[in-house]
Structure formats: C-alpha cells, structure tokens
Design a protein around this motif. Sequence first.
Motif, PDB file in Angstrom:
ATOM      1  N   MET A 282     102.393  29.816 -23.370  1.00 23.76           N
ATOM      2  CA  MET A 282     102.501  29.141 -24.662  1.00 23.76           C
ATOM      3  C   MET A 282     103.077  30.072 -25.726  1.00 23.76           C
ATOM      4  O   MET A 282     103.896  29.652 -26.552  1.00 23.76           O
ATOM      5  CB  MET A 282     101.142  28.599 -25.075  1.00 23.76           C
ATOM      6  N   GLU A 283     102.663  31.330 -25.709  1.00 25.85           N
ATOM      7  CA  GLU A 283     103.159  32.296 -26.695  1.00 25.85           C
ATOM      8  C   GLU A 283     104.654  32.554 -26.545  1.00 25.85           C
ATOM      9  O   GLU A 283     105.365  32.725 -27.529  1.00 25.85           O
ATOM     10  CB  GLU A 283     102.423  33.634 -26.548  1.00 25.85           C
ATOM     11  N   LEU A 284     105.114  32.613 -25.297  1.00 24.42           N
ATOM     12  CA  LEU A 284     106.489  33.027 -25.037  1.00 24.42           C
ATOM     13  C   LEU A 284     107.485  31.881 -24.967  1.00 24.42           C
ATOM     14  O   LEU A 284     108.695  32.105 -24.921  1.00 24.42           O
ATOM     15  CB  LEU A 284     106.541  33.855 -23.747  1.00 24.42           C
ATOM     16  N   LYS A 285     106.990  30.655 -24.987  1.00 20.80           N
ATOM     17  CA  LYS A 285     107.875  29.483 -24.934  1.00 20.80           C
ATOM     18  C   LYS A 285     108.929  29.534 -26.036  1.00 20.80           C
ATOM     19  O   LYS A 285     110.108  29.253 -25.800  1.00 20.80           O
ATOM     20  CB  LYS A 285     107.052  28.199 -25.032  1.00 20.80           C
ATOM     21  N   GLN A 286     108.527  29.935 -27.228  1.00 24.75           N
ATOM     22  CA  GLN A 286     109.456  29.986 -28.365  1.00 24.75           C
ATOM     23  C   GLN A 286     110.623  30.945 -28.133  1.00 24.75           C
ATOM     24  O   GLN A 286     111.651  30.841 -28.783  1.00 24.75           O
ATOM     25  CB  GLN A 286     108.700  30.374 -29.629  1.00 24.75           C
ATOM     26  N   PHE A 287     110.454  31.880 -27.188  1.00 21.88           N
ATOM     27  CA  PHE A 287     111.499  32.845 -26.882  1.00 21.88           C
ATOM     28  C   PHE A 287     112.282  32.494 -25.616  1.00 21.88           C
ATOM     29  O   PHE A 287     113.093  33.287 -25.142  1.00 21.88           O
ATOM     30  CB  PHE A 287     110.902  34.251 -26.730  1.00 21.88           C
ATOM     31  N   GLY A 288     111.990  31.324 -25.034  1.00 24.52           N
ATOM     32  CA  GLY A 288     112.689  30.915 -23.826  1.00 24.52           C
ATOM     33  C   GLY A 288     112.238  31.659 -22.578  1.00 24.52           C
ATOM     34  O   GLY A 288     112.964  31.717 -21.583  1.00 24.52           O
ATOM     35  N   ILE A 289     111.040  32.227 -22.632  1.00 17.24           N
ATOM     36  CA  ILE A 289     110.514  32.996 -21.504  1.00 17.24           C
ATOM     37  C   ILE A 289     109.500  32.130 -20.754  1.00 17.24           C
ATOM     38  O   ILE A 289     108.556  31.613 -21.347  1.00 17.24           O
ATOM     39  CB  ILE A 289     109.854  34.304 -21.983  1.00 17.24           C
TER      40      ILE A 289
ATOM     41  N   VAL B  12      93.719  36.238 -14.496  1.00 19.76           N
ATOM     42  CA  VAL B  12      95.175  36.152 -14.354  1.00 19.76           C
ATOM     43  C   VAL B  12      95.652  34.763 -14.785  1.00 19.76           C
ATOM     44  O   VAL B  12      96.690  34.630 -15.450  1.00 19.76           O
ATOM     45  CB  VAL B  12      95.620  36.470 -12.906  1.00 19.76           C
ATOM     46  N   GLU B  13      94.900  33.739 -14.422  1.00 25.32           N
ATOM     47  CA  GLU B  13      95.259  32.370 -14.796  1.00 25.32           C
ATOM     48  C   GLU B  13      95.229  32.202 -16.326  1.00 25.32           C
ATOM     49  O   GLU B  13      96.161  31.649 -16.913  1.00 25.32           O
ATOM     50  CB  GLU B  13      94.300  31.368 -14.148  1.00 25.32           C
ATOM     51  N   GLY B  14      94.162  32.662 -16.957  1.00 26.83           N
ATOM     52  CA  GLY B  14      94.046  32.535 -18.412  1.00 26.83           C
ATOM     53  C   GLY B  14      95.112  33.332 -19.143  1.00 26.83           C
ATOM     54  O   GLY B  14      95.692  32.859 -20.130  1.00 26.83           O
ATOM     55  N   LEU B  15      95.354  34.544 -18.675  1.00 28.73           N
ATOM     56  CA  LEU B  15      96.407  35.372 -19.265  1.00 28.73           C
ATOM     57  C   LEU B  15      97.751  34.670 -19.168  1.00 28.73           C
ATOM     58  O   LEU B  15      98.495  34.569 -20.149  1.00 28.73           O
ATOM     59  CB  LEU B  15      96.464  36.725 -18.550  1.00 28.73           C
TER      60      LEU B  15
ATOM     61  N   LYS C 276     111.752  35.444 -17.096  1.00 28.40           N
ATOM     62  CA  LYS C 276     110.639  34.879 -16.333  1.00 28.40           C
ATOM     63  C   LYS C 276     109.636  35.976 -16.011  1.00 28.40           C
ATOM     64  O   LYS C 276     110.014  37.058 -15.598  1.00 28.40           O
ATOM     65  CB  LYS C 276     111.133  34.246 -15.034  1.00 28.40           C
ATOM     66  N   ILE C 277     108.381  35.650 -16.202  1.00 27.92           N
ATOM     67  CA  ILE C 277     107.289  36.515 -15.790  1.00 27.92           C
ATOM     68  C   ILE C 277     106.591  35.790 -14.651  1.00 27.92           C
ATOM     69  O   ILE C 277     106.157  34.642 -14.813  1.00 27.92           O
ATOM     70  CB  ILE C 277     106.315  36.790 -16.951  1.00 27.92           C
ATOM     71  N   ILE C 278     106.507  36.429 -13.506  1.00 28.64           N
ATOM     72  CA  ILE C 278     105.880  35.840 -12.331  1.00 28.64           C
ATOM     73  C   ILE C 278     104.598  36.611 -12.049  1.00 28.64           C
ATOM     74  O   ILE C 278     104.638  37.806 -11.751  1.00 28.64           O
ATOM     75  CB  ILE C 278     106.805  35.923 -11.095  1.00 28.64           C
ATOM     76  N   ASN C 279     103.457  35.940 -12.176  1.00 26.07           N
ATOM     77  CA  ASN C 279     102.165  36.567 -11.900  1.00 26.07           C
ATOM     78  C   ASN C 279     101.610  36.033 -10.587  1.00 26.07           C
ATOM     79  O   ASN C 279     101.669  34.833 -10.321  1.00 26.07           O
ATOM     80  CB  ASN C 279     101.177  36.296 -13.036  1.00 26.07           C
ATOM     81  N   ILE C 280     101.074  36.938  -9.790  1.00 26.08           N
ATOM     82  CA  ILE C 280     100.466  36.558  -8.527  1.00 26.08           C
ATOM     83  C   ILE C 280      98.963  36.443  -8.740  1.00 26.08           C
ATOM     84  O   ILE C 280      98.300  37.413  -9.090  1.00 26.08           O
ATOM     85  CB  ILE C 280     100.764  37.580  -7.411  1.00 26.08           C
ATOM     86  N   SER C 281      98.448  35.258  -8.540  1.00 26.43           N
ATOM     87  CA  SER C 281      97.013  35.007  -8.649  1.00 26.43           C
ATOM     88  C   SER C 281      96.502  34.688  -7.251  1.00 26.43           C
ATOM     89  O   SER C 281      96.764  35.438  -6.311  1.00 26.43           O
ATOM     90  CB  SER C 281      96.760  33.838  -9.619  1.00 26.43           C
ATOM     91  N   SER C 282      95.832  33.580  -7.111  1.00 23.03           N
ATOM     92  CA  SER C 282      95.254  33.151  -5.842  1.00 23.03           C
ATOM     93  C   SER C 282      94.714  31.748  -6.063  1.00 23.03           C
ATOM     94  O   SER C 282      94.433  31.374  -7.212  1.00 23.03           O
ATOM     95  CB  SER C 282      94.106  34.087  -5.457  1.00 23.03           C
ATOM     96  N   ILE C 283      94.524  31.010  -4.976  1.00 19.66           N
ATOM     97  CA  ILE C 283      93.816  29.748  -5.157  1.00 19.66           C
ATOM     98  C   ILE C 283      92.410  30.036  -5.673  1.00 19.66           C
ATOM     99  O   ILE C 283      91.794  29.199  -6.304  1.00 19.66           O
ATOM    100  CB  ILE C 283      93.797  28.889  -3.875  1.00 19.66           C
ATOM    101  N   GLY C 284      91.934  31.256  -5.434  1.00 15.86           N
ATOM    102  CA  GLY C 284      90.622  31.688  -5.923  1.00 15.86           C
ATOM    103  C   GLY C 284      90.544  31.769  -7.432  1.00 15.86           C
ATOM    104  O   GLY C 284      89.463  32.009  -7.978  1.00 15.86           O
ATOM    105  N   GLY C 285      91.637  31.534  -8.138  1.00 17.07           N
ATOM    106  CA  GLY C 285      91.614  31.454  -9.592  1.00 17.07           C
ATOM    107  C   GLY C 285      91.241  30.062 -10.078  1.00 17.07           C
ATOM    108  O   GLY C 285      91.201  29.816 -11.277  1.00 17.07           O
TER     109      GLY C 285
END
Length: 153
Positions: free
Chosen positions: A43-50, A34-37, A8-17
């Motif tokens: 989508m890219e990492l789904k195939q790897f179960g991430i 951060v939202e776009g990334l 799991k990759i957890i990114n901290i954004s904001s409602i400001g995104g």
Amino acid sequence: MRKQQSGKIINISSIGGSFGEPHGAWYHATKYAVEGLSDSLRMELKQFGIDVVIIKPGAILTEWNGIARENLMQVSGGTAYGDLARKHVKMLAEADKRGSSPQVVAEAIYKAVASKRPKTRYAVGGGAKIILFLRNILPDKLFDRLMLSLIKR
C-alpha cells in the motif's frame, strides 16, 4: 525504484503465514510478520509504481522438513508435549513425501517478476492451494480440528 517509478519486491513467506499449528508458534509468527510487512509495503509503495508480491510455498523438497523434525524432537520430545510432538514428526515425514521441487518457487518468482500486473500472492508447492482454500472457508475451530487430526493420525 521510487525514482524510476517502477519495480518489484518479492518476499518469500509460506502458507504458514496464514495459519498456525502446534509446536510452530515461532515459525508461524515470522511468516505472519512477512505477510503484514508485505501488505503494508504494497500500500505504501503503490504511489511509486512499486509492486510487492508474496510467494507462499507449501511443502517443498528441501532440508527444512528434516531440520524441523529434528529440532521438534530435541525441544519437545522429552516434555509434556512429547506424545503430540512424535505424532507431528511422523506427519511431517509423510508430508515431505508429497513435497514439490524447489523449481516451483523459482517459477513463481519468475512469473511475478515478468508480469506487468502481478498477483499479490502466489501459493505454490505441495498442498499449498488446498490448505489455504480450507483455511479461508472453515471457521477457526474447525480448521484447528482439521490440523490436529492431520497430526494425530
């Protein structure tokens, strides 16, 4: 994570995104990034179960609000934007009183990490869910008016 086919990759954004506001183009641009990334990585990492998860805090009781108010006045207080900047500073000070403990962000991170199937986004903290709900249902120009009305009170 690819090798073990999970993670799991957890990114901290904001409602400001999810919206912009006056005097905050630089801040909101970084949160949109951060939202776009995160959306692309998911989508890219789904195939790897991430899983890729975004935590979207609203008003959180940290030093951020005071720093933002101070910088807003330093940069814009003596310019053509000064009147709106002063009103914005006042609104930010009022919003800070309705902020949530940073604990809500930690709890959202824990929830996402502990979940077998985490949500893609967790909106937490003062005003987060209502402002995102309004952003989703209101047309852009009406949402803009709402944001400006909050500042110009």
